[in-house]
Design an enzyme around this catalytic site. Structure first.
Site, PDB file in Angstrom:
ATOM      1  N   ASN A 105      21.167  -5.597   2.510  1.00 59.61           N
ATOM      2  CA  ASN A 105      22.557  -5.649   2.936  1.00 59.61           C
ATOM      3  C   ASN A 105      22.670  -5.791   4.447  1.00 59.61           C
ATOM      4  O   ASN A 105      21.776  -5.387   5.189  1.00 59.61           O
ATOM      5  CB  ASN A 105      23.300  -4.392   2.473  1.00 59.61           C
ATOM      6  CG  ASN A 105      23.305  -4.276   0.957  1.00 59.61           C
ATOM      7  OD1 ASN A 105      23.138  -5.260   0.246  1.00 59.61           O
ATOM      8  ND2 ASN A 105      23.490  -3.067   0.460  1.00 59.61           N
ATOM      9  N   HIS A 122      17.819  -8.548   6.295  1.00 59.43           N
ATOM     10  CA  HIS A 122      18.662  -9.695   6.603  1.00 59.43           C
ATOM     11  C   HIS A 122      19.536  -9.483   7.824  1.00 59.43           C
ATOM     12  O   HIS A 122      20.467 -10.253   8.071  1.00 59.43           O
ATOM     13  CB  HIS A 122      19.525 -10.041   5.389  1.00 59.43           C
ATOM     14  CG  HIS A 122      18.723 -10.408   4.193  1.00 59.43           C
ATOM     15  ND1 HIS A 122      19.173 -10.243   2.891  1.00 59.43           N
ATOM     16  CD2 HIS A 122      17.464 -10.924   4.082  1.00 59.43           C
ATOM     17  CE1 HIS A 122      18.234 -10.644   2.044  1.00 59.43           C
ATOM     18  NE2 HIS A 122      17.192 -11.057   2.743  1.00 59.43           N
ATOM     19  N   GLY A 221      21.001  -1.443  -6.946  1.00 59.94           N
ATOM     20  CA  GLY A 221      22.062  -2.429  -6.809  1.00 59.94           C
ATOM     21  C   GLY A 221      21.627  -3.815  -6.422  1.00 59.94           C
ATOM     22  O   GLY A 221      22.316  -4.485  -5.652  1.00 59.94           O
ATOM     23  N   LEU A 265      26.175   2.746 -10.156  1.00 61.11           N
ATOM     24  CA  LEU A 265      25.467   3.530  -9.142  1.00 61.11           C
ATOM     25  C   LEU A 265      26.317   4.699  -8.652  1.00 61.11           C
ATOM     26  O   LEU A 265      25.788   5.753  -8.315  1.00 61.11           O
ATOM     27  CB  LEU A 265      25.081   2.639  -7.958  1.00 61.11           C
ATOM     28  CG  LEU A 265      23.786   1.824  -8.126  1.00 61.11           C
ATOM     29  CD1 LEU A 265      23.964   0.688  -9.121  1.00 61.11           C
ATOM     30  CD2 LEU A 265      23.335   1.259  -6.789  1.00 61.11           C
TER      31      LEU A 265
END
Length: 284
Positions: A105, A122, A221, A265
């Site tokens: 994320n 990222h 996730g 989650l």
């Protein structure tokens, strides 16, 4: 939760209690914070493929289109707050149960919840980098400059993507002004890895090191559709590290998982975190 899920959670709780867990998180961890994921439970992409590095650097019109859309999207990403899942991960870390945290994320919500030394594969949307001189600056400073340069830009986003990009009609882009680096006048880009760009080797190496030293790789996730995340699952299997996945819907990591929990989650992770006081390994 049905009986099967309760039993799976109890098993994962035992692995968590042993410590040495490396968390690998994906977009599904941030949906409860109001940031949509890329694929959803079905595994099908929700929207078009995000901006590529080649298009961003090579097409001035596409770059202007991106910055206009991202200017709107940042209002969602920048205001997002950690949810119970992010707080659970931070609590596990404080309790000494984690060997490391790796995230796909770009929202910075792990750190906002209190997690430390997070490997951001990222990058992070809160930073901006100049492609000419390499200078880093804050996204908040850039947003102030874009707002000042576009006083009449009143477009509204139709939908926001996980990378902060939005859907926006072409007719609303007319006249949007892009700003450049204050230091050298070069092109500015969010400090994130676009499609077609390579994750910096140092981040990948650090993530592999964490996986090699883990007892359990816990995927939270992520559909693991792209190799950027799935390679760590493959490495864990190769090195005899057990793999647990908590994800809503399909995931390409299921064939490699020792434990797969298909459940929200926001329900599962707080239940796991609630027991960390029982088996804290390190003082807070």
């Amino acid at each position: 939760m049905d009986l099967e899920v309760v039993e799976q959670v109890a098993r994962l709780d035992g692995w968590l209690g042993e410590g040495g867990v490396v968390v690998l998180s994906g977009a599904g961890l941030s949906t409860d914070s109001g940031i949509p994921d890329y694929r959803g439970p079905s595994g099908s992409a929700r929207r078009n493929t995000p901006m590529t590095y080649q298009t961003f650097t090579g097409d001035p019109l596409a770059r202007r289109r991106y910055w206009a859309r991202s200017h709107l999207g940042w209002r969602t990403i920048g205001l997002a707050r950690p949810n119970d899942g992010h707080r659970a991960v931070a609590r596990w870390q404080r309790a000494g149960l984690l060997h490391g945290v790796i995230t796909q994320n770009v929202d910075g919500l792990h750190q906002a919840a209190g997690a430390r030394d997070v490997v951001e594969l990222h990058g992070n949307l809160a930073r901006v980098v100049c492609l000419a001189c390499g200078a880093l600056s804050s996204r908040s400073a850039l947003e102030s400059r874009l707002t000042a340069a576009n006083p009449h830009f009143t477009a509204a986003a139709a939908a926001v993507n996980a990378d902060g990009d939005v859907e926006l009609a072409e007719s609303e882009l007319d006249g949007f002004t892009v700003v450049d680096c204050l230091d050298c006048g070069g092109l500015l880009k969010p400090d994130v890895v676009y499609f077609g760009e390579t994750v910096p080797a140092g981040r990948v190496s650090r993530a592999f090191e964490l996986v090699a030293g883990a007892r359990t790789l816990l995927v939270l996730g992520s559909s693991l559709t792209v190799m950027s995340g799935r390679r760590f699952v493959l490495r864990a299997v190769k090195q005899g590290v057990r793999v647990a996945i908590v994800n809503r819907g399909v995931t390409r990591g299921e064939p490699y998982a020792d434990l797969m929990i298909d459940a929200p989650l926001g329900v599962i992770l707080p239940n796991l975190a609630s027991g960390t006081d029982t088996y804290r390994l390190l003082p807070q």
